[in-house]
Design a protein around this motif. Structure first.
Motif, PDB file in Angstrom:
ATOM      1  N   GLU A 101       0.822  -1.203  -0.073  1.00 24.72           N
ATOM      2  CA  GLU A 101       0.071  -0.068  -0.103  1.00 24.72           C
ATOM      3  C   GLU A 101       0.723   1.175  -0.142  1.00 24.72           C
ATOM      4  OE1 GLU A 101      -3.440   2.296   0.302  1.00 24.72           O
ATOM      5  OE2 GLU A 101      -3.007   0.545  -0.555  1.00 24.72           O
ATOM      6  N   ARG A 102       1.901   1.261   0.613  1.00 27.89           N
ATOM      7  CA  ARG A 102       2.740   2.501   0.807  1.00 27.89           C
ATOM      8  C   ARG A 102       3.562   2.570  -0.630  1.00 27.89           C
ATOM      9  NH1 ARG A 102       3.982   4.472   6.414  1.00 27.89           N
ATOM     10  NH2 ARG A 102       3.063   3.266   7.801  1.00 27.89           N
ATOM     11  N   ALA A 103       3.843   1.488  -1.029  1.00 26.57           N
ATOM     12  CA  ALA A 103       4.678   1.574  -2.458  1.00 26.57           C
ATOM     13  C   ALA A 103       3.717   2.032  -3.634  1.00 26.57           C
ATOM     14  CB  ALA A 103       5.121   0.217  -2.914  1.00 26.57           C
ATOM     15  N   GLY A 107       4.001   5.487  -5.640  1.00 22.78           N
ATOM     16  CA  GLY A 107       3.776   5.743  -6.979  1.00 22.78           C
ATOM     17  C   GLY A 107       3.045   6.551  -7.504  1.00 22.78           C
ATOM     18  N   GLN A 108       1.671   6.764  -6.662  1.00 19.20           N
ATOM     19  CA  GLN A 108       0.682   7.675  -7.223  1.00 19.20           C
ATOM     20  C   GLN A 108       1.268   9.130  -6.945  1.00 19.20           C
ATOM     21  OE1 GLN A 108      -2.797   6.850  -5.047  1.00 19.20           O
ATOM     22  NE2 GLN A 108      -3.503   5.283  -6.427  1.00 19.20           N
ATOM     23  N   THR A 112       2.036  12.281  -9.884  1.00 19.60           N
ATOM     24  CA  THR A 112       1.269  13.678  -9.865  1.00 19.60           C
ATOM     25  C   THR A 112       2.229  14.667  -9.691  1.00 19.60           C
ATOM     26  OG1 THR A 112       0.923  13.489  -7.286  1.00 19.60           O
ATOM     27  CG2 THR A 112      -0.923  12.563  -8.915  1.00 19.60           C
ATOM     28  N   ALA A 113       3.585  14.491  -9.358  1.00 22.34           N
ATOM     29  CA  ALA A 113       4.459  15.284  -9.083  1.00 22.34           C
ATOM     30  C   ALA A 113       5.324  16.056 -10.566  1.00 22.34           C
ATOM     31  CB  ALA A 113       5.825  15.154  -8.446  1.00 22.34           C
TER      32      ALA A 113
END
Length: 113
Positions: A101-103, A107-108, A112-113
């Motif tokens: 979940e953290r990965a 990644g999300q 968005t960056a």
């Protein structure tokens, strides 16, 4: 019932130091912030980064706030201590789910960056 667990003195937090520790199966982290002491709890055995925080709560940065924090942590220690202990396979599955979940979230955020 277990003995009381250790919390640093107020000046530890006033000097902007955090505290991470455990008491039985309870793991916790206390971080000083502008609004007070932010405390997070999770069930061990894994480190913070590999665990799902069960509750976050803020306490006043005062001696009274430390005592309130101690009572809250004692309640969590007792509650977590009454749970059935997961086996090794279940514990690893939970840890791996948190890591995945953290990965995914990282990644999300990169997308968005």
């Amino acid at each position: 019932m277990m003995e009381d667990f250790f919390l640093p003195v107020l000046s530890h937090f006033q000097n902007e130091n955090f505290w991470t520790a455990s008491a039985g199966a309870l793991c916790y982290r206390v971080t000083p912030r502008e609004e007070g002491l932010a405390a997070e709890v999770w069930e061990g055995p894994w480190r913070y980064e590999d665990s799902r925080v069960e509750e976050t709560r803020t306490f006043p940065l005062s001696d009274e706030g430390l005592e309130e924090l101690r009572r809250w942590l004692t309640g969590w220690r007792d509650a977590i201590g009454q749970r059935p202990r997961p086996g090794l396979e279940e514990s690893i599955r939970r840890r791996d789910a948190v890591r995945a979940e953290r990965a995914r979230l990282a990644g999300q955020a990169e997308g968005t960056a």
